[in-house]
Enzyme design. Structure first.
Site, PDB file in Angstrom:
ATOM      1  N   ARG A   1       0.817  -1.210   0.000  1.00 50.38           N
ATOM      2  CA  ARG A   1       0.000   0.000   0.000  1.00 50.38           C
ATOM      3  C   ARG A   1       0.853   1.262   0.000  1.00 50.38           C
ATOM      4  NH1 ARG A   1      -1.841  -0.294   4.793  1.00 50.38           N
ATOM      5  NH2 ARG A   1      -2.926   1.688   4.767  1.00 50.38           N
ATOM      6  N   LYS A   2       2.145   1.124  -0.253  1.00 46.70           N
ATOM      7  CA  LYS A   2       3.045   2.287  -0.309  1.00 46.70           C
ATOM      8  C   LYS A   2       2.948   2.922  -1.694  1.00 46.70           C
ATOM      9  CE  LYS A   2       6.110   0.313   3.175  1.00 46.70           C
ATOM     10  NZ  LYS A   2       7.441  -0.260   3.463  1.00 46.70           N
ATOM     11  N   THR A   3       1.791   3.504  -1.939  1.00 49.26           N
ATOM     12  CA  THR A   3       1.496   4.120  -3.232  1.00 49.26           C
ATOM     13  C   THR A   3       1.331   5.631  -3.075  1.00 49.26           C
ATOM     14  OG1 THR A   3      -0.856   3.694  -2.863  1.00 49.26           O
ATOM     15  CG2 THR A   3       0.363   2.037  -4.105  1.00 49.26           C
TER      16      THR A   3
END
Length: 280
Positions: free
Chosen positions: A128-130
């Site tokens: 989820r490191k977007t």
């Protein structure tokens, strides 16, 4: 990809970039000059941007020609797509288009490299490191590069990490609370770092165990204690240089935040051809 959500996002991106008006294009062009904008690769990689260019063209009311499809390799100097119509509209949408397809093609290219390094022994996944606002596009780019998506949002799965365990008191307590409240279609994953935590997670009956920040040797040992009915994910501190060694550990997935937070943009530019005034 959700085309309705994509359209809404692209409308917002155009509003953000244009403001009240594209002053330069409006003062330099009469408004009815016709021409073609060619999207050209300036370096090799994997292309990802077909839907973005097509939907932007519809919003700008210009014609779109697909030359390269998502997932296909491209090389320096290759034309990947074309926009034809009013040059004022083409130039107005140029920067939004390039910003997005450079970003997504960069992610697809990096993902493709990562997938190639493990040679099918394990699945490569994102995290989820977007970039806020770009998650759908960035995760789509990972899939185009041959990777898989981890959960897209917090409501996709239960993922119990160190802070959740601290608050709950133990892995056993956290998993028990989760099982008492979520439905059977919601998987439960636990992040572990020690041998004791691995054994506790197995005993708690979780669906997925994430082995975080462990060496390849440690992962091989931990994997031998985990039943094949439990999916094993590996994450934390893994680089492209160390990826092949982790691919031999027996894990089902390796999740890499770098696929989205550190992928360099793939250099793509636009070149205008034509500029005749429409006399009709």
């Amino acid at each position: 990809m959700n085309k309705w959500y994509l359209r809404r996002q692209l409308e917002d991106f155009l509003v953000e970039d244009i403001g009240r008006q594209d002053v330069t294009s409006e003062v330099c062009l009469i408004g009815d000059e016709q021409g073609t904008g060619q999207f050209m690769a300036k370096e090799s990689g994997i292309f990802c941007g077909e839907a973005v260019l097509g939907e932007l063209a519809r919003l700008l009311e210009v014609e779109h020609e697909t030359i390269v499809r998502d997932g296909q390799p491209i090389s320096r100097g290759q034309v990947v797509a074309k926009w034809s119509g009013r040059l004022q509209a083409i130039l107005t949408g140029e920067r939004v288009a390039l910003n997005l397809i450079q970003r997504t093609s960069g992610i697809a290219t990096l993902t493709h490299r990562a997938v190639s390094l493990v040679d099918g022994k394990v699945r490569i996944a994102d995290t989820r490191k977007t970039t806020p606002g770009l998650r759908m596009l960035e995760k789509h780019a990972v899939r185009i590069g041959g990777g898989f998506n981890h959960r897209g949002r917090l409501d996709d799965a239960v993922m119990i990490k160190d802070n959740h365990i601290t608050v709950a008191g133990s892995i056993t307590a956290a998993v028990s609370r989760a099982k008492a409240q979520v439905g059977h279609t919601t998987p439960i994953e636990v992040e572990v770092e020690t041998s004791e935590e691995v054994k506790e997670a197995v005993a708690a009956g979780v669906d997925i165990i994430m082995l975080d920040n462990r060496t390849p040797e440690e992962i091989k040992l931990f994997r031998s204690w985990i039943p094949r009915t439990i999916t094993v994910e590996v994450s934390g501190g893994i680089t492209l240089d160390t990826l092949p060694a982790y691919g031999e550990c027996g894990a089902d997935y390796i999740s890499l935040g770098a696929l989205t937070h550190s992928a360099p943009a793939l250099d793509i530019s636009m070149k205008i051809a034509g500029g005749k005034k429409d006399e009709s």
